[in-house]
Design an enzyme around this catalytic site. Sequence first.
Site, PDB file in Angstrom:
ATOM      1  N   HIS A  51      -9.216   1.416  -3.266  1.00  0.00           N
ATOM      2  CA  HIS A  51      -8.139   1.656  -2.304  1.00  0.00           C
ATOM      3  C   HIS A  51      -8.077   0.603  -1.190  1.00  0.00           C
ATOM      4  O   HIS A  51      -7.053  -0.076  -1.049  1.00  0.00           O
ATOM      5  CB  HIS A  51      -8.234   3.082  -1.752  1.00  0.00           C
ATOM      6  CG  HIS A  51      -7.384   3.346  -0.563  1.00  0.00           C
ATOM      7  ND1 HIS A  51      -6.001   3.278  -0.620  1.00  0.00           N
ATOM      8  CD2 HIS A  51      -7.697   3.631   0.728  1.00  0.00           C
ATOM      9  CE1 HIS A  51      -5.514   3.533   0.590  1.00  0.00           C
ATOM     10  NE2 HIS A  51      -6.513   3.739   1.415  1.00  0.00           N
ATOM     11  N   HIS A  75     -10.858  -0.226   6.618  1.00  0.00           N
ATOM     12  CA  HIS A  75     -10.074   0.738   7.397  1.00  0.00           C
ATOM     13  C   HIS A  75     -10.540   2.189   7.281  1.00  0.00           C
ATOM     14  O   HIS A  75     -10.242   3.001   8.144  1.00  0.00           O
ATOM     15  CB  HIS A  75      -8.574   0.610   7.111  1.00  0.00           C
ATOM     16  CG  HIS A  75      -8.102   1.304   5.874  1.00  0.00           C
ATOM     17  ND1 HIS A  75      -8.060   0.692   4.656  1.00  0.00           N
ATOM     18  CD2 HIS A  75      -7.645   2.562   5.675  1.00  0.00           C
ATOM     19  CE1 HIS A  75      -7.601   1.533   3.748  1.00  0.00           C
ATOM     20  NE2 HIS A  75      -7.345   2.682   4.335  1.00  0.00           N
ATOM     21  N   GLU A  79     -14.083   6.558   9.340  1.00  0.00           N
ATOM     22  CA  GLU A  79     -13.731   7.947   9.056  1.00  0.00           C
ATOM     23  C   GLU A  79     -14.613   8.549   7.950  1.00  0.00           C
ATOM     24  O   GLU A  79     -15.008   9.696   8.033  1.00  0.00           O
ATOM     25  CB  GLU A  79     -12.249   8.027   8.651  1.00  0.00           C
ATOM     26  CG  GLU A  79     -11.737   9.449   8.662  1.00  0.00           C
ATOM     27  CD  GLU A  79     -10.225   9.515   8.529  1.00  0.00           C
ATOM     28  OE1 GLU A  79      -9.584   8.455   8.503  1.00  0.00           O
ATOM     29  OE2 GLU A  79      -9.713  10.633   8.454  1.00  0.00           O
ATOM     30  N   ASP A  80     -14.871   7.778   6.910  1.00  0.00           N
ATOM     31  CA  ASP A  80     -15.513   8.351   5.723  1.00  0.00           C
ATOM     32  C   ASP A  80     -17.000   8.043   5.575  1.00  0.00           C
ATOM     33  O   ASP A  80     -17.638   8.534   4.648  1.00  0.00           O
ATOM     34  CB  ASP A  80     -14.795   7.851   4.453  1.00  0.00           C
ATOM     35  CG  ASP A  80     -13.357   8.323   4.411  1.00  0.00           C
ATOM     36  OD1 ASP A  80     -13.044   9.284   5.142  1.00  0.00           O
ATOM     37  OD2 ASP A  80     -12.553   7.730   3.670  1.00  0.00           O
ATOM     38  N   ASP A 142      -1.454   0.814   3.818  1.00  0.00           N
ATOM     39  CA  ASP A 142      -2.267   1.969   3.424  1.00  0.00           C
ATOM     40  C   ASP A 142      -1.359   3.031   2.805  1.00  0.00           C
ATOM     41  O   ASP A 142      -1.609   3.557   1.724  1.00  0.00           O
ATOM     42  CB  ASP A 142      -2.963   2.502   4.689  1.00  0.00           C
ATOM     43  CG  ASP A 142      -3.846   3.709   4.432  1.00  0.00           C
ATOM     44  OD1 ASP A 142      -4.515   3.742   3.385  1.00  0.00           O
ATOM     45  OD2 ASP A 142      -3.872   4.610   5.302  1.00  0.00           O
ATOM     46  N   ASP A 261      27.427  -5.610  -4.015  1.00  0.00           N
ATOM     47  CA  ASP A 261      26.219  -6.440  -4.063  1.00  0.00           C
ATOM     48  C   ASP A 261      25.175  -5.868  -5.023  1.00  0.00           C
ATOM     49  O   ASP A 261      23.979  -6.016  -4.820  1.00  0.00           O
ATOM     50  CB  ASP A 261      25.622  -6.610  -2.667  1.00  0.00           C
ATOM     51  CG  ASP A 261      25.297  -5.278  -2.008  1.00  0.00           C
ATOM     52  OD1 ASP A 261      25.681  -4.227  -2.558  1.00  0.00           O
ATOM     53  OD2 ASP A 261      24.651  -5.292  -0.943  1.00  0.00           O
TER      54      ASP A 261
END
Length: 482
Positions: A51, A75, A79-80, A142, A261
């Site tokens: 990811h 990123h 958190e993890d 993300d 278009d």
Amino acid sequence: MNLETIDNLIARIGMYNPNILDLFMIKKAYHFAVEKHSGQKRLSGGDYIEHPLAVAFILAGIYADADTICAALLHDVIEDTDVTKEEIEAKFNKTIAALVDGSTKISKMNFSSRDDSIIGNQKKILMAIEQDVRIIIIKLADRLHNTRTMDFQSEGKQKEKSIENFEIYIPMAYHLGIYSIKRELADLSFKYLKPEIFSSIKKDLEDVKRMADSTVKEMLGNLNNTLKSSGIPHSIEARIKSIYNVYKYVMAGKGLDEIHDLIALKVMTQNVKDCYYAMGLIHEQYHPLNGRIKDFIALPKTNLYQSLHTTVFGPNDRLIQCQIRTDEMHKVANSGITYHWFRNGETANMDMQKELKEKYQFFKSLMQLYNYSYNDIDFVVRAKEEILTNKIYVYTYKGEIIELPVGSTAVDFAYKISDNVGNKMEAVIINNSYASFDTELHNHDIVKIIINPYLDGPKMQWTNFAKTSLARRKIREFHEEK
Ligand code: MN
């Protein structure tokens, strides 16, 4: 097919940023993230590291700087995993630590109710522009990767996320000029919200593509020859309108053959002069459709998009749009604000961001709204209603473009210019005729406000037809102060 491996990522970034120290730091960030996420899996069953790596790939596709790429790889580690902001700062640098920390804070859900958490989160995303805009860019990438892999989520979650994409992320990508992300995110989200209509339009578009193939090839060949024999270095790409954008026309009651278009040829030249020259040559060969010539080079869109647009009757009388721009403008059209940073220097530091924030009307509007909101809910709801969706673009008589929500009137226009213009407004001229203050403005109107410095101030009843909270608040404030 290019596999998403760290070596391929480094190779891709190396093409626009060959700085060895940067590339070394990116590798280091990758290996750190691999180590910290080891053992963690995604819903798809793949290793978690896929990811952040995919997010970094998306950002490499829009010329993101090294700090942004590193932060993308890292990123989710705060958190993890057990990593702290301080540790990232010590191992990498202050900017990367701040970007990772900012991204983490956006996705953290620590509110009492679900509605509060959604509003609170959306407010954080919107207000990230006050800190470092790169936090939003990482969040966009993300979200794009999470949406690409949403098949593993429940149907309820798919729909909820898709709606949020349309309310927040897709408009943001548009306002930052990042059309590549906007286009893919809109089509993916549309697919989850209306799967049947999505596949039926997709099929129709494939049919059109097949039927128009020889026409497009013929015109492409002709243009190549014409431009070549006139000595204009160029490249040409054909593109078909995105599924979601076609849907918007279908909703407005149009058939596919009425979309001017639907098929476009993008002509890229090396300088502005050649853009205008090329348009002249195209018009000599193919008759232009009246009223469809747009000069976004002289008058860029508020997200700084630049290009010439003209729709012509191509071979077999098929309508074909030509978008003519320089190679640089083409990169801006795909990558938006990140390409501006890349072009202007090595890193998107805060000074450069400040300068760019002046240029994008989106930032200004958002800050104005924030300063005049009662609370978080008020701010988020109004940002969605007034800034993120359904806008019109009108001109000042000097040719400056002003962005307003649909339904805006001259009063909104006046306060958007300045408090003084709003408070001292005496008369309004729209497209060379005097108009009443409550006249609803439309796209491309040219608006002139006549002011009278001796006027007493705005009338309270104007709040009845002022659409923006800015104008309403200013009028009320004036009367409260008296
Ligand atoms: Mn993530």
